[in-house]
Design a protein around this motif. Structure first.
Motif, PDB file in Angstrom:
ATOM      1  N   GLY A  83       0.800  -1.180  -0.291  1.00  0.00           N
ATOM      2  CA  GLY A  83       0.146   0.011  -0.040  1.00  0.00           C
ATOM      3  C   GLY A  83       0.807   1.345   0.041  1.00  0.00           C
ATOM      4  O   GLY A  83       2.022   1.157  -0.129  1.00  0.00           O
ATOM      5  N   GLY A  84       0.007   2.344   0.223  1.00  0.00           N
ATOM      6  CA  GLY A  84       0.848   3.859   0.134  1.00  0.00           C
ATOM      7  C   GLY A  84       1.763   3.925   1.144  1.00  0.00           C
ATOM      8  O   GLY A  84       2.847   4.485   0.909  1.00  0.00           O
ATOM      9  N   LEU A  85       1.418   3.494   2.430  1.00  0.00           N
ATOM     10  CA  LEU A  85       2.257   3.712   3.437  1.00  0.00           C
ATOM     11  C   LEU A  85       3.541   2.902   3.329  1.00  0.00           C
ATOM     12  O   LEU A  85       4.476   3.412   3.669  1.00  0.00           O
ATOM     13  CB  LEU A  85       1.599   3.352   4.810  1.00  0.00           C
ATOM     14  N   GLN A  86       3.274   1.583   2.716  1.00  0.00           N
ATOM     15  CA  GLN A  86       4.619   0.754   2.516  1.00  0.00           C
ATOM     16  C   GLN A  86       5.588   1.338   1.554  1.00  0.00           C
ATOM     17  O   GLN A  86       6.854   1.547   1.757  1.00  0.00           O
ATOM     18  CB  GLN A  86       4.091  -0.360   1.999  1.00  0.00           C
ATOM     19  N   ARG A  87       4.829   1.979   0.254  1.00  0.00           N
ATOM     20  CA  ARG A  87       5.884   2.634  -0.618  1.00  0.00           C
ATOM     21  C   ARG A  87       6.724   3.844   0.041  1.00  0.00           C
ATOM     22  O   ARG A  87       7.671   4.017  -0.247  1.00  0.00           O
ATOM     23  CB  ARG A  87       5.030   2.927  -1.722  1.00  0.00           C
ATOM     24  N   ARG A  88       5.752   4.569   0.766  1.00  0.00           N
ATOM     25  CA  ARG A  88       6.411   5.800   1.364  1.00  0.00           C
ATOM     26  C   ARG A  88       7.683   5.468   2.371  1.00  0.00           C
ATOM     27  O   ARG A  88       8.618   5.800   2.288  1.00  0.00           O
ATOM     28  CB  ARG A  88       5.681   6.739   2.057  1.00  0.00           C
ATOM     29  N   LEU A  89       7.318   4.444   3.141  1.00  0.00           N
ATOM     30  CA  LEU A  89       8.357   3.970   4.346  1.00  0.00           C
ATOM     31  C   LEU A  89       9.426   3.173   3.583  1.00  0.00           C
ATOM     32  O   LEU A  89      10.733   3.423   3.815  1.00  0.00           O
ATOM     33  CB  LEU A  89       7.740   2.750   5.292  1.00  0.00           C
ATOM     34  N   LYS A  90       9.265   2.587   2.316  1.00  0.00           N
ATOM     35  CA  LYS A  90      10.324   1.637   1.640  1.00  0.00           C
ATOM     36  C   LYS A  90      11.290   2.950   0.959  1.00  0.00           C
ATOM     37  O   LYS A  90      12.453   2.819   1.067  1.00  0.00           O
ATOM     38  CB  LYS A  90       9.622   1.055   0.412  1.00  0.00           C
ATOM     39  N   GLY A  91      10.748   3.909   0.541  1.00  0.00           N
ATOM     40  CA  GLY A  91      11.690   5.112   0.112  1.00  0.00           C
ATOM     41  C   GLY A  91      12.482   5.626   1.160  1.00  0.00           C
ATOM     42  O   GLY A  91      13.807   5.953   0.781  1.00  0.00           O
ATOM     43  N   VAL A  92      12.082   5.706   2.469  1.00  0.00           N
ATOM     44  CA  VAL A  92      12.724   6.114   3.523  1.00  0.00           C
ATOM     45  C   VAL A  92      14.010   5.012   3.996  1.00  0.00           C
ATOM     46  O   VAL A  92      15.213   5.336   3.975  1.00  0.00           O
ATOM     47  CB  VAL A  92      12.016   6.293   4.869  1.00  0.00           C
ATOM     48  N   LEU A 203      18.317   6.452   8.875  1.00  0.00           N
ATOM     49  CA  LEU A 203      17.256   6.146   8.747  1.00  0.00           C
ATOM     50  C   LEU A 203      16.326   7.225   9.100  1.00  0.00           C
ATOM     51  O   LEU A 203      15.389   7.643   8.721  1.00  0.00           O
ATOM     52  CB  LEU A 203      16.965   4.962   9.348  1.00  0.00           C
ATOM     53  N   VAL A 204      16.672   7.976  10.394  1.00  0.00           N
ATOM     54  CA  VAL A 204      15.710   9.089  10.933  1.00  0.00           C
ATOM     55  C   VAL A 204      16.158  10.314  10.085  1.00  0.00           C
ATOM     56  O   VAL A 204      15.064  10.774  10.107  1.00  0.00           O
ATOM     57  CB  VAL A 204      16.337   9.408  12.457  1.00  0.00           C
ATOM     58  N   ARG A 205      17.203  10.481   9.517  1.00  0.00           N
ATOM     59  CA  ARG A 205      17.286  11.792   8.753  1.00  0.00           C
ATOM     60  C   ARG A 205      16.373  11.327   7.501  1.00  0.00           C
ATOM     61  O   ARG A 205      15.525  12.397   7.110  1.00  0.00           O
ATOM     62  CB  ARG A 205      18.861  11.879   8.199  1.00  0.00           C
ATOM     63  N   ALA A 206      16.266  10.277   6.756  1.00  0.00           N
ATOM     64  CA  ALA A 206      15.430   9.954   5.592  1.00  0.00           C
ATOM     65  C   ALA A 206      14.007  10.105   6.072  1.00  0.00           C
ATOM     66  O   ALA A 206      13.100  10.850   5.335  1.00  0.00           O
ATOM     67  CB  ALA A 206      15.768   8.787   5.120  1.00  0.00           C
ATOM     68  N   ALA A 207      13.587   9.900   7.317  1.00  0.00           N
ATOM     69  CA  ALA A 207      12.281   9.908   7.704  1.00  0.00           C
ATOM     70  C   ALA A 207      11.907  11.359   7.927  1.00  0.00           C
ATOM     71  O   ALA A 207      10.653  11.670   7.390  1.00  0.00           O
ATOM     72  CB  ALA A 207      11.952   9.192   8.850  1.00  0.00           C
ATOM     73  N   ARG A 208      12.659  12.072   8.371  1.00  0.00           N
ATOM     74  CA  ARG A 208      12.439  13.705   8.747  1.00  0.00           C
ATOM     75  C   ARG A 208      12.153  14.362   7.455  1.00  0.00           C
ATOM     76  O   ARG A 208      11.232  15.108   7.211  1.00  0.00           O
ATOM     77  CB  ARG A 208      13.460  14.291   9.654  1.00  0.00           C
ATOM     78  N   GLU A 209      13.162  14.012   6.560  1.00  0.00           N
ATOM     79  CA  GLU A 209      13.015  14.615   5.086  1.00  0.00           C
ATOM     80  C   GLU A 209      11.906  14.261   4.420  1.00  0.00           C
ATOM     81  O   GLU A 209      11.230  15.047   3.742  1.00  0.00           O
ATOM     82  CB  GLU A 209      14.308  14.217   4.146  1.00  0.00           C
ATOM     83  N   ASP A 210      11.146  13.174   4.759  1.00  0.00           N
ATOM     84  CA  ASP A 210       9.824  12.780   4.255  1.00  0.00           C
ATOM     85  C   ASP A 210       8.638  13.142   5.068  1.00  0.00           C
ATOM     86  O   ASP A 210       7.681  12.620   5.032  1.00  0.00           O
ATOM     87  CB  ASP A 210       9.781  11.034   3.967  1.00  0.00           C
ATOM     88  N   SER A 211       9.039  13.872   6.358  1.00  0.00           N
ATOM     89  CA  SER A 211       7.904  14.047   7.245  1.00  0.00           C
ATOM     90  C   SER A 211       7.351  13.026   7.957  1.00  0.00           C
ATOM     91  O   SER A 211       6.031  12.940   8.303  1.00  0.00           O
ATOM     92  CB  SER A 211       6.977  15.155   6.539  1.00  0.00           C
ATOM     93  N   TRP A 212       8.201  11.986   8.183  1.00  0.00           N
ATOM     94  CA  TRP A 212       7.646  10.629   8.685  1.00  0.00           C
ATOM     95  C   TRP A 212       8.028  10.944  10.271  1.00  0.00           C
ATOM     96  O   TRP A 212       8.851  11.208  10.678  1.00  0.00           O
ATOM     97  CB  TRP A 212       8.321   9.409   8.167  1.00  0.00           C
ATOM     98  N   THR A 213       6.664  10.679  10.944  1.00  0.00           N
ATOM     99  CA  THR A 213       6.894  10.901  12.171  1.00  0.00           C
ATOM    100  C   THR A 213       6.752   9.599  13.281  1.00  0.00           C
ATOM    101  O   THR A 213       7.029   9.839  14.391  1.00  0.00           O
ATOM    102  CB  THR A 213       5.605  11.796  12.880  1.00  0.00           C
ATOM    103  N   GLY A 214       6.373   8.612  12.718  1.00  0.00           N
ATOM    104  CA  GLY A 214       6.071   7.465  13.443  1.00  0.00           C
ATOM    105  C   GLY A 214       7.351   6.760  13.776  1.00  0.00           C
ATOM    106  O   GLY A 214       8.085   6.576  13.022  1.00  0.00           O
TER     107      GLY A 214
END
Length: 376
Positions: A83-92, A203-214
């Motif tokens: 799904g969409g969240l998987q694709r986004r997290l996969k990018g991170v 990993l955390v830097r990539a998440a922040r750049e994608d505005s991932w908060t979880g």
């Protein structure tokens, strides 16, 4: 004739795979109660389809680990979700792994291998195949020597919950291991500054750049860095050592890397994977109905002459080989370069220390449904 699942453990499964590629490239197997994709066209179509998922719709997490730490980790792994969240997290995850320097990982693997060999005695192949790669990834995550050793052991316990035939005892052990792995890796995810410039900080830097908060999904996929390394890299090291017993030994580091990359294709450490139909899927005249499953023979597709000329020849340095071992599409494993770097370093260090492998007289493989790992 052995089933495709039994073939993983055969001395030479490839003649059987070749028959499937030629005669049944995409067909239903009543004995397996599953469709089997064997040739490159079918495998690519299956892996690229959004109608097919990595888990059954009714059981996104195996029932035996639901509600446990292992189930929480499993449910957030990009490898096990869609799904969409998987694709986004996969990018991170992909972005974080892209910051890993393969040369640095190779130096860590070589150092770990030298340390193991310095203990003397017979070459401990099991430790070199399984523990050393896991320790390297743990070190990349910022763990010290003791933490890396513990993480390697725990990873071996956690991955026991992934096969469908995992026993209740294995699932309980995996749950405890997952909880402890989260404790070990948690500080690096929750406070990436404490992890320096390592993989968890990336990993955390990539998440922040994608505005991932979880935080929980990031921590789960930090565990995933270790678990996805475990069987696949062990199989790659073991199958490379076996290939060296029948092929000419490479003379340079570059030639050895090319040798390892050809092992990835020629004797894939991950031989198959599965997909589950959430929607109707058509390939040619065949239609997979919702609820049915597909066994995807990655190793068979690697040897399809339609995409790789002279597919059964072992030829390092092939021009533009087509390789399905690490998957394709949304779930392609992003760890190929890391796995190749670690395996090349471990095998190269063994050769440098004069340990040239000999083929076991009674060669056997671990009783796993998808990973081809020799017992050495």
């Amino acid at each position: 004739m052995p089933t495709p699942l039994e073939a993983v453990r055969l001395a030479d499964p490839y003649p059987g795979y070749a028959v499937l590629v030629a005669e049944r490239p995409f067909a239903f197997d009543p004995g397996l109660n599953a469709w089997v994709a064997a040739d490159a066209a079918a495998v690519r179509a299956v892996l690229d389809s959004r109608a097919l998922r990595v888990r059954p719709a009714a059981e996104p997490v195996p029932a035996g680990i639901t509600g446990t730490a292992a189930g929480e980790v499993f449910g957030d792994l990009v490898r096990m979700t869609d799904g969409g969240l998987q694709r986004r997290l996969k990018g991170v995850v992909v972005k974080a792994l892209g910051e890993v320097d393969p040369a640095h990982a190779a130096r860590l693997a070589a150092g770990q291998t030298r340390a193991v060999l310095a203990e003397g005695g017979d070459v401990p192949f099991e430790e070199l195949m399984f523990a050393v790669p896991a320790r390297v990834v743990a070190a990349l995550c910022g763990l010290d020597a003791d933490g890396s050793a513990e993480a390697a052991r725990l990873t071996g316990e956690f991955v026991q919950c992934i096969p469908a035939l995992a026993t209740p005892e294995q699932q309980r052990t995996a749950a405890l291991a997952a909880a402890r792995l989260r404790e070990l890796l948690g500080p690096g995810v929750e406070d990436p500054d404490a992890a320096g410039n390592g993989l968890l900080a990336a990993l955390v830097r990539a998440a922040r750049e994608d505005s991932w908060t979880g935080t929980a999904p990031l921590l789960a996929n930090a565990v995933g860095f270790l678990s996805q390394t475990y069987d696949a890299t062990a199989g790659l090291i073991g199958n490379t050592l076996l290939a060296l017993t029948r092929e000419e030994t490479p003379k340079t580091a570059e030639a050895l890397e090319a040798f390892v990359r050809e092992v990835v294709r020629h004797d894939a450490p991950v031989q198959n994977t599965r997909r589950f139909a959430a929607e109707p899927f058509r390939h040619g005249t065949a239609e997979v109905a919702p609820g049915e499953q597909v066994l995807v023979l990655l190793a068979a597709a690697n040897r399809d002459r339609a995409v790789n000329p002279e597919p059964h020849a072992f030829r390092p340095g092939r021009e533009d080989p087509v390789v399905f071992t690490f998957g394709a599409g949304a779930h392609r494993c992003p760890g190929e370069e890391l796995a190749v770097a670690i395996a090349t370093a471990v095998v190269g260090t063994l050769l440098d220390r004069g340990h040239h492998p000999e083929r076991p007289a009674d060669l056997t493989y671990r009783p796993l449904p998808n990973a081809r790992i020799p017992v050495l």
